[in-house]
Every structure is written in C-alpha cells, then in structure tokens.
Design a protein around this motif. Structure first.
Motif, PDB file in Angstrom:
ATOM      1  N   ALA A  77     115.272  -9.833 -61.160  1.00  0.00           N
ATOM      2  CA  ALA A  77     114.790 -10.888 -62.536  1.00  0.00           C
ATOM      3  C   ALA A  77     113.553 -11.718 -62.426  1.00  0.00           C
ATOM      4  O   ALA A  77     113.868 -11.956 -63.272  1.00  0.00           O
ATOM      5  CB  ALA A  77     116.551 -11.045 -63.140  1.00  0.00           C
ATOM      6  N   THR A  78     114.007 -12.829 -61.855  1.00  0.00           N
ATOM      7  CA  THR A  78     112.360 -13.403 -61.988  1.00  0.00           C
ATOM      8  C   THR A  78     111.683 -13.422 -61.677  1.00  0.00           C
ATOM      9  O   THR A  78     110.884 -14.713 -61.328  1.00  0.00           O
ATOM     10  CB  THR A  78     113.055 -15.134 -60.954  1.00  0.00           C
ATOM     11  OG1 THR A  78     113.485 -15.133 -59.795  1.00  0.00           O
ATOM     12  CG2 THR A  78     114.430 -15.440 -61.714  1.00  0.00           C
ATOM     13  N   SER A  79     111.347 -12.503 -60.286  1.00  0.00           N
ATOM     14  CA  SER A  79     109.908 -11.213 -60.138  1.00  0.00           C
ATOM     15  C   SER A  79     108.651 -11.519 -61.122  1.00  0.00           C
ATOM     16  O   SER A  79     107.392 -11.887 -60.064  1.00  0.00           O
ATOM     17  CB  SER A  79     109.810  -9.711 -59.648  1.00  0.00           C
ATOM     18  OG  SER A  79     110.108  -9.072 -61.009  1.00  0.00           O
ATOM     19  N   ASN A  80     108.939 -11.970 -61.874  1.00  0.00           N
ATOM     20  CA  ASN A  80     107.867 -11.720 -63.475  1.00  0.00           C
ATOM     21  C   ASN A  80     107.524 -13.665 -64.022  1.00  0.00           C
ATOM     22  O   ASN A  80     106.383 -13.533 -64.631  1.00  0.00           O
ATOM     23  CB  ASN A  80     107.859 -11.221 -64.507  1.00  0.00           C
ATOM     24  CG  ASN A  80     107.831  -9.556 -64.328  1.00  0.00           C
ATOM     25  OD1 ASN A  80     107.379  -9.231 -62.832  1.00  0.00           O
ATOM     26  ND2 ASN A  80     108.426  -8.889 -64.861  1.00  0.00           N
ATOM     27  N   SER A  81     108.318 -14.315 -63.134  1.00  0.00           N
ATOM     28  CA  SER A  81     107.847 -16.049 -63.501  1.00  0.00           C
ATOM     29  C   SER A  81     107.034 -16.403 -62.438  1.00  0.00           C
ATOM     30  O   SER A  81     107.397 -16.183 -60.931  1.00  0.00           O
ATOM     31  CB  SER A  81     109.814 -16.798 -63.431  1.00  0.00           C
ATOM     32  OG  SER A  81     110.090 -16.466 -62.005  1.00  0.00           O
ATOM     33  N   SER A  82     107.404 -18.162 -62.589  1.00  0.00           N
ATOM     34  CA  SER A  82     106.404 -18.946 -60.911  1.00  0.00           C
ATOM     35  C   SER A  82     107.154 -18.747 -60.386  1.00  0.00           C
ATOM     36  O   SER A  82     108.216 -19.011 -60.028  1.00  0.00           O
ATOM     37  CB  SER A  82     106.080 -20.226 -61.803  1.00  0.00           C
ATOM     38  OG  SER A  82     107.271 -20.857 -62.244  1.00  0.00           O
ATOM     39  N   PRO A  83     106.405 -19.265 -59.022  1.00  0.00           N
ATOM     40  CA  PRO A  83     107.650 -19.002 -57.654  1.00  0.00           C
ATOM     41  C   PRO A  83     107.861 -19.828 -57.779  1.00  0.00           C
ATOM     42  O   PRO A  83     109.578 -19.964 -57.158  1.00  0.00           O
ATOM     43  CB  PRO A  83     106.310 -19.330 -56.656  1.00  0.00           C
ATOM     44  CG  PRO A  83     104.865 -18.614 -57.386  1.00  0.00           C
ATOM     45  CD  PRO A  83     105.302 -19.002 -58.436  1.00  0.00           C
ATOM     46  N   THR A  84     107.764 -21.580 -58.333  1.00  0.00           N
ATOM     47  CA  THR A  84     109.210 -22.345 -58.659  1.00  0.00           C
ATOM     48  C   THR A  84     109.851 -21.870 -59.504  1.00  0.00           C
ATOM     49  O   THR A  84     111.399 -22.746 -58.803  1.00  0.00           O
ATOM     50  CB  THR A  84     108.104 -23.622 -59.041  1.00  0.00           C
ATOM     51  OG1 THR A  84     106.918 -24.060 -57.816  1.00  0.00           O
ATOM     52  CG2 THR A  84     108.663 -24.781 -59.123  1.00  0.00           C
ATOM     53  N   ALA A  85     109.689 -21.414 -60.622  1.00  0.00           N
ATOM     54  CA  ALA A  85     111.258 -20.873 -61.120  1.00  0.00           C
ATOM     55  C   ALA A  85     112.437 -19.688 -60.391  1.00  0.00           C
ATOM     56  O   ALA A  85     113.083 -19.953 -60.136  1.00  0.00           O
ATOM     57  CB  ALA A  85     110.690 -19.812 -62.781  1.00  0.00           C
ATOM     58  N   THR A  86     111.181 -19.373 -59.577  1.00  0.00           N
ATOM     59  CA  THR A  86     112.323 -18.151 -58.416  1.00  0.00           C
ATOM     60  C   THR A  86     113.127 -19.064 -57.716  1.00  0.00           C
ATOM     61  O   THR A  86     114.339 -18.164 -57.371  1.00  0.00           O
ATOM     62  CB  THR A  86     111.653 -17.094 -58.674  1.00  0.00           C
ATOM     63  OG1 THR A  86     109.940 -16.594 -59.462  1.00  0.00           O
ATOM     64  CG2 THR A  86     112.132 -15.793 -57.685  1.00  0.00           C
ATOM     65  N   MET A  87     112.243 -20.151 -57.458  1.00  0.00           N
ATOM     66  CA  MET A  87     113.356 -20.603 -56.572  1.00  0.00           C
ATOM     67  C   MET A  87     113.717 -20.974 -57.354  1.00  0.00           C
ATOM     68  O   MET A  87     115.222 -21.354 -55.872  1.00  0.00           O
ATOM     69  CB  MET A  87     111.663 -21.824 -55.349  1.00  0.00           C
ATOM     70  CG  MET A  87     112.161 -22.540 -54.275  1.00  0.00           C
ATOM     71  SD  MET A  87     111.508 -23.293 -53.162  1.00  0.00           S
ATOM     72  CE  MET A  87     111.324 -24.548 -54.052  1.00  0.00           C
ATOM     73  N   ALA A  88     114.114 -21.618 -57.706  1.00  0.00           N
ATOM     74  CA  ALA A  88     114.970 -22.932 -58.324  1.00  0.00           C
ATOM     75  C   ALA A  88     116.234 -22.052 -58.483  1.00  0.00           C
ATOM     76  O   ALA A  88     117.136 -22.531 -58.853  1.00  0.00           O
ATOM     77  CB  ALA A  88     114.142 -23.291 -59.634  1.00  0.00           C
ATOM     78  N   VAL A  89     116.014 -20.985 -59.183  1.00  0.00           N
ATOM     79  CA  VAL A  89     117.117 -19.937 -59.914  1.00  0.00           C
ATOM     80  C   VAL A  89     117.856 -19.035 -58.739  1.00  0.00           C
ATOM     81  O   VAL A  89     118.779 -19.382 -58.907  1.00  0.00           O
ATOM     82  CB  VAL A  89     116.753 -19.006 -60.948  1.00  0.00           C
ATOM     83  CG1 VAL A  89     117.684 -17.524 -61.022  1.00  0.00           C
ATOM     84  CG2 VAL A  89     115.920 -19.464 -62.195  1.00  0.00           C
TER      85      VAL A  89
END
Length: 147
Positions: A77-89
């Motif tokens: 679901a977060t694959s199109n966001s930044s790596p930081t956002a993916t890690m936080a989620v």
C-alpha cells in the motif's frame, strides 16, 4: 551459407518494470499457502480434537497468517511513497498489531471453546508457511533492477 540472425527485440517489458510485482506475488503465494494449510490443519485437528480443534485452527490461521499478510499489504500500500513513509507505516502497523495481538490473547485466555494446542501449533505453522511462501514469491519474481 549464412545463418539468419535471431530477433532480439524486446517487446513487452511492462510486467518486469513494475516494482510492486514481487509484493503482489508474495501476497498471492502467501494467501494460497494459507488456504492449503487451513485445509490440511482442519482435517488433522478436526479429526483429533473435534470442534475445539477446528476453532483453534481457524483462529490460528487468522492470527498467524493475518499478521504476516498484513505486513506485506502495508508495504504494498505504501510502495509508491517515500522509503521513510513506508518505514513509518510498517513500524506503526507492527506496533498496532502487537498491541492487538496481546489484547486478543489475554481476552481469549478466559475461554475454553477452542483447543489451545491446535491454536498454538496452527499459529506458528501459519507464520512459517506464510513467510516461506512470501519469500518464495519475492525471490522467484523476475523484475528489472536497472531502468
């Protein structure tokens, strides 16, 4: 006598350029592995422990498999966001899952409608099977690493 040159033109690369493909395959393989585990476990535990065994299997697959598949879904679901956002989620999702898991296990502790052994064995089996299937789905997917 000359040999004809083979046609080396690349025609369809779209499926290999999708960076979400390994995650999608991981979810598909993990889901099918959990279906197979559920059927096998229901037959085994249902035959040996009757209805409490069946309840234990269904809860074990739901908790163990859901835990692993939810992580892969979060990353997808977060694959199109930044790596930081993916890690936080993903980290936030893990914390939420841990709290929910502890509360659920504490709540289930007071009930006796399910077989504890079937529940424990199936939960661990679901974790292992889903992780193995997801790993297989990721490492066998053909994806271009260089654009």
């Amino acid at each position: 006598m000359t040999a004809e040159q083979p046609d080396l033109t690349v025609r369809d690369t779209a499926e290999f350029e999708d960076h979400r493909r390994p995650l999608q395959r991981a979810l598909k393989f993990g889901g099918w592995a959990l279906v197979a585990l559920t059927i096998i476990s229901l037959m085994a535990w249902g035959a040996t422990r009757d209805l409490p065994g069946i309840y234990g299997v269904l809860m074990g697959v739901g908790i163990g498999g859901g835990f692993v598949l939810a992580t892969a879904l979060t990353v997808l679901a977060t694959s199109n966001s930044s790596p930081t956002a993916t890690m936080a989620v993903v980290l936030g999702g893990w914390l939420v899952k841990m709290v929910v898991l502890v509360l659920l296990l504490l709540w289930l502790k007071g009930f006796d409608f399910y077989d504890g052994t079937a529940f424990g064995v199936t939960t661990i089996a679901a974790l292992v099977v889903a992780l193995a299937a997801e790993t297989w789905g990721v490492i066998t997917s053909r994806t271009a690493y260089v654009g």
